[in-house]
Design a protein around this motif. Structure first.
Motif, PDB file in Angstrom:
ATOM      1  N   LEU A  96       0.849  -1.227   0.047  1.00 40.35           N
ATOM      2  CA  LEU A  96      -0.169  -0.016   0.115  1.00 40.35           C
ATOM      3  C   LEU A  96       0.940   1.247   0.148  1.00 40.35           C
ATOM      4  CD1 LEU A  96      -2.529  -1.105   2.545  1.00 40.35           C
ATOM      5  CD2 LEU A  96      -2.885  -1.079   0.339  1.00 40.35           C
ATOM      6  N   VAL A  97       2.064   1.231   0.883  1.00 37.02           N
ATOM      7  CA  VAL A  97       3.015   2.387   0.867  1.00 37.02           C
ATOM      8  C   VAL A  97       3.579   2.509  -0.536  1.00 37.02           C
ATOM      9  CG1 VAL A  97       5.008   3.323   1.691  1.00 37.02           C
ATOM     10  CG2 VAL A  97       3.323   2.192   3.447  1.00 37.02           C
ATOM     11  N   THR A  98       3.824   1.454  -1.229  1.00 35.91           N
ATOM     12  CA  THR A  98       4.754   1.504  -2.565  1.00 35.91           C
ATOM     13  C   THR A  98       3.553   1.947  -3.517  1.00 35.91           C
ATOM     14  OG1 THR A  98       5.824  -0.678  -2.229  1.00 35.91           O
ATOM     15  CG2 THR A  98       5.515   0.099  -4.376  1.00 35.91           C
ATOM     16  N   ILE A  99       2.400   1.769  -3.438  1.00 37.31           N
ATOM     17  CA  ILE A  99       1.372   2.339  -4.357  1.00 37.31           C
ATOM     18  C   ILE A  99       1.264   3.848  -4.209  1.00 37.31           C
ATOM     19  CG2 ILE A  99      -1.014   2.602  -4.986  1.00 37.31           C
ATOM     20  CD1 ILE A  99      -1.185  -0.587  -4.760  1.00 37.31           C
ATOM     21  N   ALA A 100       1.296   4.195  -2.790  1.00 37.00           N
ATOM     22  CA  ALA A 100       0.987   5.670  -2.426  1.00 37.00           C
ATOM     23  C   ALA A 100       2.261   6.284  -2.959  1.00 37.00           C
ATOM     24  CB  ALA A 100       0.911   5.734  -0.973  1.00 37.00           C
ATOM     25  N   MET A 101       3.380   5.790  -2.798  1.00 40.94           N
ATOM     26  CA  MET A 101       4.819   6.689  -3.446  1.00 40.94           C
ATOM     27  C   MET A 101       4.758   6.656  -4.843  1.00 40.94           C
ATOM     28  SD  MET A 101       7.519   4.831  -0.811  1.00 40.94           S
ATOM     29  CE  MET A 101       8.576   5.810  -1.534  1.00 40.94           C
ATOM     30  N   GLY A 102       4.124   5.602  -5.452  1.00 41.23           N
ATOM     31  CA  GLY A 102       3.982   5.916  -6.967  1.00 41.23           C
ATOM     32  C   GLY A 102       3.016   7.027  -7.408  1.00 41.23           C
ATOM     33  N   VAL A 103       2.114   7.203  -6.666  1.00 42.03           N
ATOM     34  CA  VAL A 103       1.064   8.435  -6.915  1.00 42.03           C
ATOM     35  C   VAL A 103       1.928   9.574  -6.772  1.00 42.03           C
ATOM     36  CG1 VAL A 103      -1.056   9.394  -6.450  1.00 42.03           C
ATOM     37  CG2 VAL A 103      -0.971   6.941  -6.733  1.00 42.03           C
ATOM     38  N   LEU A 104       2.503   9.636  -5.376  1.00 44.81           N
ATOM     39  CA  LEU A 104       2.945  10.849  -5.078  1.00 44.81           C
ATOM     40  C   LEU A 104       4.358  11.476  -5.744  1.00 44.81           C
ATOM     41  CD1 LEU A 104       2.386  10.372  -1.405  1.00 44.81           C
ATOM     42  CD2 LEU A 104       1.226  11.952  -2.839  1.00 44.81           C
ATOM     43  N   LEU A 105       5.056  10.399  -6.058  1.00 48.18           N
ATOM     44  CA  LEU A 105       6.298  10.702  -6.482  1.00 48.18           C
ATOM     45  C   LEU A 105       6.630  10.306  -7.928  1.00 48.18           C
ATOM     46  CD1 LEU A 105       8.391   9.162  -3.652  1.00 48.18           C
ATOM     47  CD2 LEU A 105       7.871  11.541  -4.091  1.00 48.18           C
ATOM     48  N   LEU A 106       6.069   9.438  -8.479  1.00 47.40           N
ATOM     49  CA  LEU A 106       5.981   8.875  -9.966  1.00 47.40           C
ATOM     50  C   LEU A 106       4.655   9.356 -10.692  1.00 47.40           C
ATOM     51  CD1 LEU A 106       7.596   5.495  -9.586  1.00 47.40           C
ATOM     52  CD2 LEU A 106       8.817   7.750  -9.758  1.00 47.40           C
TER      53      LEU A 106
END
Length: 307
Positions: A93-103
């Motif tokens: 879930l954190v990986t997905i959130a980082m994908g949205v915020l950073l990528l």
């Protein structure tokens, strides 16, 4: 192996978490170097040294995984196995959130719902603990950051571990020598068996990674992605059934929300994968090629060193 590793770290006591971590870094480099000698795969090293930006990213990856390893060892040896397992449950879930915020990646509605449920789980656990589940969050965010950096570096599993442990080696060795100078080094003071166990930290790090790399080329990625959940499930069961850690109602509620989020994420990923396969087949791509496109987006498996 990753799921059962909480049984290993307590065997290394009375060595402290930082000494265990330093041994893990030192001995891992030795094991990986032997493996690379056997398979004669060294060309990547010269290429990496000629790319300062990429080498800098490897250094960042080494720093982040050092934090992850250290927190995990400390958590297991201080009776926080369940909370550590939670970190790897919420990591996708954190990986997905980082994908949205950073990528700037775009999520499907089900993915947004899963992330929202995961956030609610953290709130429930925060209320239950009286503070945020720092161990879980640190493990989840450090490993998600590590995965993000590894994506940029784009090195194979064995090569990446070799590069990272090469960067970790000198500081780790210096720390062990400093401990020896202070008379606080445990290595060698608890008998040959204990010293062998400390040296075995290299094998404990490398063996699951080698197996993972071998499986990655033989098993569909969707299956491999689902199998990734075995590690935190086994860690959770060990924490509850073997280490007898407390599971009050609020902790069960938090875990239930996390598991609901992961179930939703899994369902959405399998549905998307099935649709992609049908699209490929409709376009005239054979089933073997369609199977190769069977990519699960829960947590795309990496050849990253796990706990």
């Amino acid at each position: 192996m990753w799921g059962l590793v909480p049984l290993f770290w307590p065997l290394l006591e009375p060595a402290g978490a930082i000494e265990i971590l330093a041994h893990r870094m030192v001995w891992s480099l030795g094991i990986v170097a032997i493996a690379l000698l056997v398979i004669r795969r060294w060309a990547w090293a010269g290429e990496l040294l000629r790319q300062p930006r990429r080498l800098g990213l490897v250094a960042v990856a080494a720093t982040v995984i050092t934090i992850n390893w250290g927190v995990y060892i400390w958590a297991v040896n201080t009776g926080h196995v369940v909370e550590a397992s939670l970190g790897y449950f919420i990591n996708p879930l954190v990986t997905i959130a980082m994908g949205v915020l950073l990528l700037k990646e775009r999520l499907r509605p089900a993915q947004w719902a899963a992330v929202g449920i995961g956030f609610a789980a953290v709130l429930v656990l925060t209320i239950g603990y009286g503070q945020p589940p720092w161990i879980s969050l640190c493990l989840a965010f450090s490993f998600a950051t590590y995965g993000l950096v590894k994506k940029k570096v784009n090195l194979g599993g064995l090569e990446s571990l070799a590069a990272e442990t090469a960067i970790q080696f000198l500081p780790a060795l210096a720390y062990l020598l400093w401990l020896a100078g202070q008379g606080d080094l445990v290595f060698g003071t608890e008998g040959a068996g204990h010293a062998a166990l400390l040296a075995a930290t290299g094998v404990v790090t490398a063996a699951p990674l080698v197996c993972f790399g071998a499986a990655a080329i033989r098993v569909p990625l969707s299956t491999l992605g689902l199998l990734q959940y075995l590690a935190p499930v086994l860690q959770f069961l060990l924490g509850v059934l073997y280490f007898h850690e407390a599971m009050p109602a609020e902790r069960w509620a938090g875990f239930a929300l996390v598991w609901a989020a992961l179930s939703l994420l899994t369902w959405d990923a399998l549905r998307t994968s099935h649709r992609a396969r049908l699209t490929l087949q409709a376009a005239g791509v054979d089933e073997a090629a369609a199977a190769d496109a069977d990519i699960l987006e829960i947590q795309k498996p990496t050849s990253s060193p796990r706990p």
